[in-house]
Write a protein that holds these residues in place. Sequence first.
Motif, PDB file in Angstrom:
ATOM      1  N   SER A 138      65.351  64.058   7.950  1.00  0.00           N
ATOM      2  CA  SER A 138      65.914  64.135   6.613  1.00  0.00           C
ATOM      3  C   SER A 138      66.911  63.014   6.410  1.00  0.00           C
ATOM      4  O   SER A 138      67.542  62.544   7.355  1.00  0.00           O
ATOM      5  CB  SER A 138      66.585  65.492   6.448  1.00  0.00           C
ATOM      6  OG  SER A 138      67.417  65.472   5.341  1.00  0.00           O
ATOM      7  N   LEU A 139      67.043  62.592   5.180  1.00  0.00           N
ATOM      8  CA  LEU A 139      67.905  61.456   4.870  1.00  0.00           C
ATOM      9  C   LEU A 139      68.622  61.751   3.557  1.00  0.00           C
ATOM     10  O   LEU A 139      67.992  62.033   2.548  1.00  0.00           O
ATOM     11  CB  LEU A 139      67.037  60.202   4.740  1.00  0.00           C
ATOM     12  CG  LEU A 139      67.690  58.932   4.232  1.00  0.00           C
ATOM     13  CD1 LEU A 139      68.715  58.441   5.217  1.00  0.00           C
ATOM     14  CD2 LEU A 139      66.619  57.882   4.035  1.00  0.00           C
ATOM     15  N   THR A 140      69.924  61.726   3.604  1.00  0.00           N
ATOM     16  CA  THR A 140      70.711  61.972   2.397  1.00  0.00           C
ATOM     17  C   THR A 140      71.461  60.705   2.037  1.00  0.00           C
ATOM     18  O   THR A 140      72.119  60.109   2.887  1.00  0.00           O
ATOM     19  CB  THR A 140      71.716  63.113   2.639  1.00  0.00           C
ATOM     20  OG1 THR A 140      71.018  64.202   3.211  1.00  0.00           O
ATOM     21  CG2 THR A 140      72.353  63.556   1.337  1.00  0.00           C
ATOM     22  N   LEU A 141      71.326  60.295   0.800  1.00  0.00           N
ATOM     23  CA  LEU A 141      72.028  59.100   0.348  1.00  0.00           C
ATOM     24  C   LEU A 141      73.382  59.503  -0.226  1.00  0.00           C
ATOM     25  O   LEU A 141      73.505  60.528  -0.886  1.00  0.00           O
ATOM     26  CB  LEU A 141      71.221  58.376  -0.717  1.00  0.00           C
ATOM     27  CG  LEU A 141      69.837  57.870  -0.292  1.00  0.00           C
ATOM     28  CD1 LEU A 141      69.154  57.222  -1.467  1.00  0.00           C
ATOM     29  CD2 LEU A 141      69.950  56.897   0.862  1.00  0.00           C
ATOM     30  N   GLN A 142      74.366  58.675   0.040  1.00  0.00           N
ATOM     31  CA  GLN A 142      75.702  58.979  -0.473  1.00  0.00           C
ATOM     32  C   GLN A 142      75.765  58.728  -1.981  1.00  0.00           C
ATOM     33  O   GLN A 142      76.373  59.480  -2.719  1.00  0.00           O
ATOM     34  CB  GLN A 142      76.756  58.106   0.237  1.00  0.00           C
ATOM     35  CG  GLN A 142      76.805  58.300   1.734  1.00  0.00           C
ATOM     36  CD  GLN A 142      77.080  59.742   2.111  1.00  0.00           C
ATOM     37  OE1 GLN A 142      77.881  60.406   1.485  1.00  0.00           O
ATOM     38  NE2 GLN A 142      76.390  60.233   3.127  1.00  0.00           N
TER      39      GLN A 142
ATOM     40  N   GLY B  31      76.873  70.775   2.475  1.00  0.00           N
ATOM     41  CA  GLY B  31      76.529  72.188   2.637  1.00  0.00           C
ATOM     42  C   GLY B  31      75.037  72.407   2.721  1.00  0.00           C
ATOM     43  O   GLY B  31      74.524  73.388   2.234  1.00  0.00           O
ATOM     44  N   ARG B  32      74.330  71.455   3.298  1.00  0.00           N
ATOM     45  CA  ARG B  32      72.878  71.606   3.449  1.00  0.00           C
ATOM     46  C   ARG B  32      72.583  71.927   4.901  1.00  0.00           C
ATOM     47  O   ARG B  32      73.110  71.292   5.795  1.00  0.00           O
ATOM     48  CB  ARG B  32      72.171  70.317   3.055  1.00  0.00           C
ATOM     49  CG  ARG B  32      72.387  69.922   1.629  1.00  0.00           C
ATOM     50  CD  ARG B  32      71.409  70.638   0.744  1.00  0.00           C
ATOM     51  NE  ARG B  32      71.521  70.226  -0.641  1.00  0.00           N
ATOM     52  CZ  ARG B  32      70.522  70.323  -1.490  1.00  0.00           C
ATOM     53  NH1 ARG B  32      69.368  70.804  -1.096  1.00  0.00           N
ATOM     54  NH2 ARG B  32      70.669  69.965  -2.736  1.00  0.00           N
ATOM     55  N   TYR B  33      71.740  72.908   5.108  1.00  0.00           N
ATOM     56  CA  TYR B  33      71.454  73.355   6.467  1.00  0.00           C
ATOM     57  C   TYR B  33      69.958  73.280   6.724  1.00  0.00           C
ATOM     58  O   TYR B  33      69.165  73.080   5.815  1.00  0.00           O
ATOM     59  CB  TYR B  33      71.957  74.784   6.657  1.00  0.00           C
ATOM     60  CG  TYR B  33      73.414  74.918   6.316  1.00  0.00           C
ATOM     61  CD1 TYR B  33      74.400  74.569   7.236  1.00  0.00           C
ATOM     62  CD2 TYR B  33      73.809  75.341   5.058  1.00  0.00           C
ATOM     63  CE1 TYR B  33      75.732  74.648   6.914  1.00  0.00           C
ATOM     64  CE2 TYR B  33      75.143  75.424   4.722  1.00  0.00           C
ATOM     65  CZ  TYR B  33      76.116  75.074   5.658  1.00  0.00           C
ATOM     66  OH  TYR B  33      77.429  75.143   5.336  1.00  0.00           O
ATOM     67  N   VAL B  74      60.937  72.982  11.044  1.00  0.00           N
ATOM     68  CA  VAL B  74      62.300  72.830  10.543  1.00  0.00           C
ATOM     69  C   VAL B  74      62.213  72.738   9.031  1.00  0.00           C
ATOM     70  O   VAL B  74      61.382  71.996   8.504  1.00  0.00           O
ATOM     71  CB  VAL B  74      62.989  71.568  11.101  1.00  0.00           C
ATOM     72  CG1 VAL B  74      64.430  71.503  10.629  1.00  0.00           C
ATOM     73  CG2 VAL B  74      62.913  71.520  12.604  1.00  0.00           C
ATOM     74  N   ILE B  75      63.046  73.500   8.357  1.00  0.00           N
ATOM     75  CA  ILE B  75      63.131  73.368   6.907  1.00  0.00           C
ATOM     76  C   ILE B  75      64.484  72.751   6.610  1.00  0.00           C
ATOM     77  O   ILE B  75      65.528  73.345   6.865  1.00  0.00           O
ATOM     78  CB  ILE B  75      62.929  74.713   6.222  1.00  0.00           C
ATOM     79  CG1 ILE B  75      61.492  75.160   6.449  1.00  0.00           C
ATOM     80  CG2 ILE B  75      63.199  74.606   4.736  1.00  0.00           C
ATOM     81  CD1 ILE B  75      61.339  76.602   6.590  1.00  0.00           C
ATOM     82  N   HIS B  76      64.436  71.529   6.099  1.00  0.00           N
ATOM     83  CA  HIS B  76      65.655  70.751   5.915  1.00  0.00           C
ATOM     84  C   HIS B  76      66.297  71.051   4.573  1.00  0.00           C
ATOM     85  O   HIS B  76      65.655  71.536   3.649  1.00  0.00           O
ATOM     86  CB  HIS B  76      65.322  69.258   5.976  1.00  0.00           C
ATOM     87  CG  HIS B  76      64.848  68.812   7.311  1.00  0.00           C
ATOM     88  ND1 HIS B  76      65.707  68.507   8.326  1.00  0.00           N
ATOM     89  CD2 HIS B  76      63.615  68.638   7.808  1.00  0.00           C
ATOM     90  CE1 HIS B  76      65.007  68.145   9.398  1.00  0.00           C
ATOM     91  NE2 HIS B  76      63.735  68.217   9.093  1.00  0.00           N
ATOM     92  N   ASN B  77      67.582  70.700   4.510  1.00  0.00           N
ATOM     93  CA  ASN B  77      68.313  70.629   3.246  1.00  0.00           C
ATOM     94  C   ASN B  77      68.332  71.936   2.472  1.00  0.00           C
ATOM     95  O   ASN B  77      68.039  71.978   1.282  1.00  0.00           O
ATOM     96  CB  ASN B  77      67.720  69.538   2.349  1.00  0.00           C
ATOM     97  CG  ASN B  77      67.639  68.217   3.068  1.00  0.00           C
ATOM     98  OD1 ASN B  77      68.544  67.878   3.832  1.00  0.00           O
ATOM     99  ND2 ASN B  77      66.560  67.507   2.867  1.00  0.00           N
ATOM    100  N   VAL B  78      68.608  73.013   3.149  1.00  0.00           N
ATOM    101  CA  VAL B  78      68.685  74.311   2.493  1.00  0.00           C
ATOM    102  C   VAL B  78      70.167  74.630   2.289  1.00  0.00           C
ATOM    103  O   VAL B  78      70.922  74.634   3.250  1.00  0.00           O
ATOM    104  CB  VAL B  78      68.024  75.393   3.367  1.00  0.00           C
ATOM    105  CG1 VAL B  78      68.039  76.728   2.665  1.00  0.00           C
ATOM    106  CG2 VAL B  78      66.606  74.997   3.705  1.00  0.00           C
TER     107      VAL B  78
END
Lengths: 919, 224
Positions: A138-142, B31-33, B74-78
């Motif tokens: 997963s990749l989160t952009l600021q 707050g992403r799990y 894996v379930i991302h960004n929950v």
Amino acid sequence: MGLLSIYFKPNFLGLLKCLNKLNWFIVFFSLINLSVCIYEDQIGKFDWRQTYVGRIKFSQFDTVSTAKKIIVATEENVLAALNLKTGQVVWRHVFESASTGNIQLLQITEKVVTVSGSNPYLVRGWNSATGVLQFEWSLTLQNDEQADFSEWWVQNDMLVHMLPVFGSHIEVTMYNLATGQNKGSTTKLPAVWSNDGCIVTAPYYTCIHGPMGNQQLFSLDVTSNTMHLISQPLSEYVTLSSYDGNLRPLDGNGILPAFTIDDKKIIMIKNSQFEMLKTDVVDPSASVAIVDVANGPAVLQTWIDDTQGFSMRANSVSTGAEVAELRTSDRELRLPDPEVSSAVCTKSAREQLVCRVLLTGGDDSVHLMQQGGRILWSREEALANVVAAEFVELPVSDLDAAIESEFDQKEAAKMYSSIWAAFSRRLQTQFQQLQTLVHSIQSGEVLEDDPPSALVRDYFGLHKIIVLVTDVGKIFGMDNLSGSILWQYYESSLDTENVLVYTRRTARHPPHDAYLTVVGKHEETGNGLIISLNPITGSLIGERVLQLDVQLLQVAVLHKADNEKLHALILLDKDENVQILPQSAAPLVENMFMYVAERNTARVQGYAIIYNGQTVEALRTWLVQLGGSAEAGHRIVAAAGKPGGERVHSPGRVLADRSVLYKYVNPNLVLFVTEGPDPLHKDVVVATCVDAASGAIIAAQAHRRARALPYVVHTEHYLAYLYYNDKHRRTEIATVELYEGKQRWSGAGAAFTSLWAERAAAVERLAYILPAAPAAAAVTHTERSLTDKHVLLALTSGAIVEVPWAYLEGRRGGGEEGAMLPAPAPEIMLAPEARLNYNRTLARPRQLYTAPAGLESTSLVLATGLDLFYTRVAPSKTFDLLKDDFDYYLITIVLAALIVATYSTKYFASRKMLKLAWK
Amino acid sequence: MKQILSILFAVCTFSEVLSAVNLQEEEVGNGRYSIEGKVFPPEEQDLLPWQVDTRVHVNGGEYIGFVRDDGTFVIHNVPSGSYVVEILHPDYMYEPVRVEINSKGKFRARKVNYIQTSQVIQVPYPLRLKALTKYRYFQVREQWRLTDFLFNPMVIMMVLPLLFIMILPKMMNDPETKEDLKQISNLAKMSDMPEMSEMFTSLFSGGATAKASAAKAKQVKKRQ
């Protein structure tokens, strides 16, 4: 034995009674046997499934693995592998339908790499042969605001992410493809010339910047270590006076960094230099791609020529010479706005060029074309997005029509005044029947394998045509038994939001053709657009394509047919004027009402449609603000009236004590489910039953701390709707039944009137827990409503479950009928046997459509969504049809044996009598 | 002001400590799990890769996960909240699990109970999900068997009366059964014997007692 007989003798009557009781129980249980499922050998006998992927966004040929495939990523957020030879889906992954599932990148290295989502992004790698997930990170952009302008590509096993900040700089980040490492090391390249018209032709970022008349073309290799900006004045390529600033990357998977300017010139970046190709863009609408053919890359272009139809041609990049093998023009091929999605060419063993070009059309269709213009296979991906469906009856065969007309009383009175004419006619038709019989016997064996070419009604009325209106504006006619497409009609200007389909004339009225009307909006103006077709052939009839010059508020079909058996269309436009199509039907308007519900304000306005001698006009009659006042902020989630032409077989239901509870069957009843905020309970869901003729509220109920779901079932006196209970975090189904009471309000056979409102209907209600996430709800319909009603629920898990109404009844009070019903349970059992589609899971089901068959016991079901699934259900079992495993041989043998036995005993009896007489 | 600052500082340090604790939960930020787990394939699995057909739906497809070769997902960004995790396979049934992530990023997995929603039966997290059974979608075709035919109530209804009507009268005619019947009736008489003897004894013993006994008998009769 003796002892036994003694024991039984006094109790013989008792035993008989006992057996009798037992027997009743067995009969009884077989009647209320609620399990509905098919046998294993019936797989695919009554049902079919078609899998779709949606409009193709990215595609790439997978020529590496042994089984050749095309990997596609679609607008429907689906990643799939299609078989190169047949076009069938090899494997398919359905991502989230929301923006979290949007596929941003598809690239095939040794693995299939996808980037999906919209900040946070997910990078996934798939095994192209099996489709199994290999890696995922997963990749989160600021920088969340700019994230939408992100560009991705894969280069040397590194994932390149480029984020332009217009007018300032470009941020480029490289990640390890498999692990996502090297987070944070971002290079910022100054680029004051960047703007939102820029394009990426990996690894170059190209822009046009500069004051009007003096624009410069900039291009930058964002991945190279040394920053080398290429810039040239734009006037070198196009005349600036006619230039309107259109920079377009090439279609397909460019093997070379190239783009088009102003849809005229093709420019390639080679050795850090712009290089204009010798080939120009043929047509402004042409799709341009670069393909690697045998002797160097070539520019492949497809377009629709006004005279030649679909055209394709290829020119060598270096010399500009045309590649003869790829020149195609086909007037037959209906492919609006063709686009080269991807193409691949190889040399065969005999030095021949073998090419495969994947073309997508503006109608969402996909075609795989080989060199010479032959279409290998086609997929109608528009069907992944069906917005409306209608089952249409087929016409009877000519012979049957002749017989019917003979017995039609009016016709007969007109034509056969003399008895001799009628007699000769009878002989004629019988001769015809005989002829067809002989003919069918002669050719029966030959034609057995062929599909029934003639579209005529079958004996049980199971064969129908399904008319499907798709989101893109393509209308299909589909055979319901085989699922094959019979006809298609594409109207590019049709906006299918809230589209309505009406069968205005069935095929029962020869010589008139069946008549089906699609009412939609024009894509640009939003005005009404009406398409009238013959649903059997797909040809336009009657009003053909009619563009109105106003926007429409509401549409209805007149319940009375005119002389040509056509039901007129009543259109209420935005200025509350009424139009009748055809005009001549205006005097037929009588006792009509309409309502217009505003989705966002929950305001429902009722109209009376009145013919005043010259024109038809709409009068406002009532107004209801659902959910209380306008300030309550409710919005309508679902509205459901009764299906047109619905029959109610019995006016009441018999209770256990033999008394009758009469149903409240109001044909004008509409159920509205609204949702709004509440100061105390967060959200409330309010269900309101409104009489659409008078505006009276028949029943209403509220659910606190709940969210409404747009799934509603409304039939006879039953209503059911689904909502999500926030407090208990579960989906519940609320069922409502309306009753008049133990006495009838009006006499038997009297028409219902909405204006008589002295008594209120008794409301029986209950709610049940649904242990699954619903995706659609519908109820079965049969010809005469004799059969039980079952509720069909499509679940997000991909199942369609049949739930008998007995499990959902709103009336469960008292134990008097306890024996007849299944044990009451708060949770609805969703048994695997009740799954209509067994292990043929449906991806993203969206809507269920039901229609009656000619057989009373049977209802036809179509599920739409990403997949199409058709089956038929028999809620009370097929009581009017022999079981399909009926043993014809056994019954023939038994019958024959009985006949033989009868005659032989007769013979023996006579012998015996003779002997007795001689004694 | 100072106080506020100090409180702020305390809050900051506290949250830092918390995040340090939750590092193992793989917090993604904002707050992403991630919900993690492993799916165990059905034992009698077929040759084709079951991973492709297996999907992980969270809250009915709001989030979708895919299964890797080894069965992990894996379930991302929950974001934090309560989620129902379902494993969907066309042929095998898995039990859904409710995963709750609180605002601090603590995970708790429990059995889904839609009726008693407050009841908590914990299951281990990271999830370990095993196939329960194979779905039985189809009815089993009835096969024609003699026993079924014979024990069919209709057949029994027809045959038994037939037996009684046809065979019993014949048995009555049969000499052997007649003897049998006689014996039985004798037996019945035998059972009467002691009563008779009583009668005789009472007869011999005298009238008075007989009367008494008769009265007794009457009483008995009355009772009966």
